[in-house]
Design an enzyme around this catalytic site. Structure first.
Site, PDB file in Angstrom:
ATOM      1  N   ASP A 248      -2.150   0.950   7.198  1.00 55.90           N
ATOM      2  CA  ASP A 248      -1.575   0.690   5.875  1.00 55.90           C
ATOM      3  C   ASP A 248      -1.171  -0.599   5.722  1.00 55.90           C
ATOM      4  OD1 ASP A 248      -1.348   3.620   5.083  1.00 55.90           O
ATOM      5  OD2 ASP A 248      -0.373   3.509   7.185  1.00 55.90           O
TER       6      ASP A 248
ATOM      7  N   ASP B 283       0.897  -0.995  -0.238  1.00 53.10           N
ATOM      8  CA  ASP B 283      -0.083  -0.120  -0.037  1.00 53.10           C
ATOM      9  C   ASP B 283       0.969   1.122  -0.054  1.00 53.10           C
ATOM     10  OD1 ASP B 283      -2.405   1.705   0.202  1.00 53.10           O
ATOM     11  OD2 ASP B 283      -2.335   1.532   2.472  1.00 53.10           O
TER      12      ASP B 283
ATOM     13  N   GLU C  18      -1.228  -1.097  -4.742  1.00 50.04           N
ATOM     14  CA  GLU C  18      -2.229  -0.261  -5.149  1.00 50.04           C
ATOM     15  C   GLU C  18      -2.195   0.431  -6.139  1.00 50.04           C
ATOM     16  OE1 GLU C  18      -5.324   0.986  -1.705  1.00 50.04           O
ATOM     17  OE2 GLU C  18      -4.236   2.904  -2.222  1.00 50.04           O
TER      18      GLU C  18
END
Length: 182
Positions: A141, A7, A68
């Site tokens: 996260d 992420d 991501e």
């Protein structure tokens, strides 16, 4: 299969490692974050992210990486930093010849919770349930990174197999055309 989820972010780059396969129980191997200081210069922060990701790749030897996909946000500075961190992650994986899959936040949310509009708490709760954990990975996260790895295992690997099959089919057709002078 072992997947490392990332992420991306400049201050906190969430990272999670999950083992598993479609139809088999998944296991979280590790979760955490690579952190940089907000007052550091951008080049130093990007180097810190690269070193951190490389260390995770060395330590956990994943078979694939899920990152991501950066999406447009209202704050251009934030999206630029996220995009730069994302690029570092993709380069680290590519340097090792690892397959990389990019997933949008809504795709990950839909895969994990059934709704592309789920909030962070819902994603964290479902990650904990899927992996049979007492609580979601921390920081948030890291939970998002673990969700990315799960999404890859459930969706990305199938998409990758389809893409490889299409490439193989296209090569077969091309070879047949060459053999027959078409």
């Amino acid at each position: 299969m072992r997947v490392l989820g990332i992420d991306p972010g400049l201050t906190r780059c969430g990272i999670g490692v999950v083992d598993g396969a479609v139809g088999a129980p998944l296991t979280m191997v590790a979760a955490g974050a690579v952190r940089t200081l907000a007052d550091e210069e951008l080049p130093a922060r990007l180097l810190g992210i690269e070193k951190g990701i490389e260390q995770w790749l060395d330590d956990y030897q994943p078979d694939a990486v899920a990152v991501e996909r950066v999406f447009a946000q209202h704050n251009v500075r934030t999206v630029m930093g996220t995009a730069q961190a994302s690029a570092i992650a993709v380069v680290c994986a590519a340097r090792r010849g690892l397959p990389v899959s990019l997933h949008t936040p809504s795709e990950v949310k839909a895969a994990i919770t059934g709704s592309g509009r789920a909030d962070k708490a819902q994603v964290g709760t479902m990650v904990a349930r899927i992996l049979r954990l007492d609580s979601p990975p921390r920081p948030a996260d890291a939970a998002d990174a673990v969700a990315l790895a799960i999404c890859y295992l459930w969706r990305g690997s199938a998409q990758e197999r389809i893409a490889r099959a299409r490439q193989k089919f296209a090569r077969t057709i091309e070879l047949a055309r060459q053999r027959h002078g078409l």
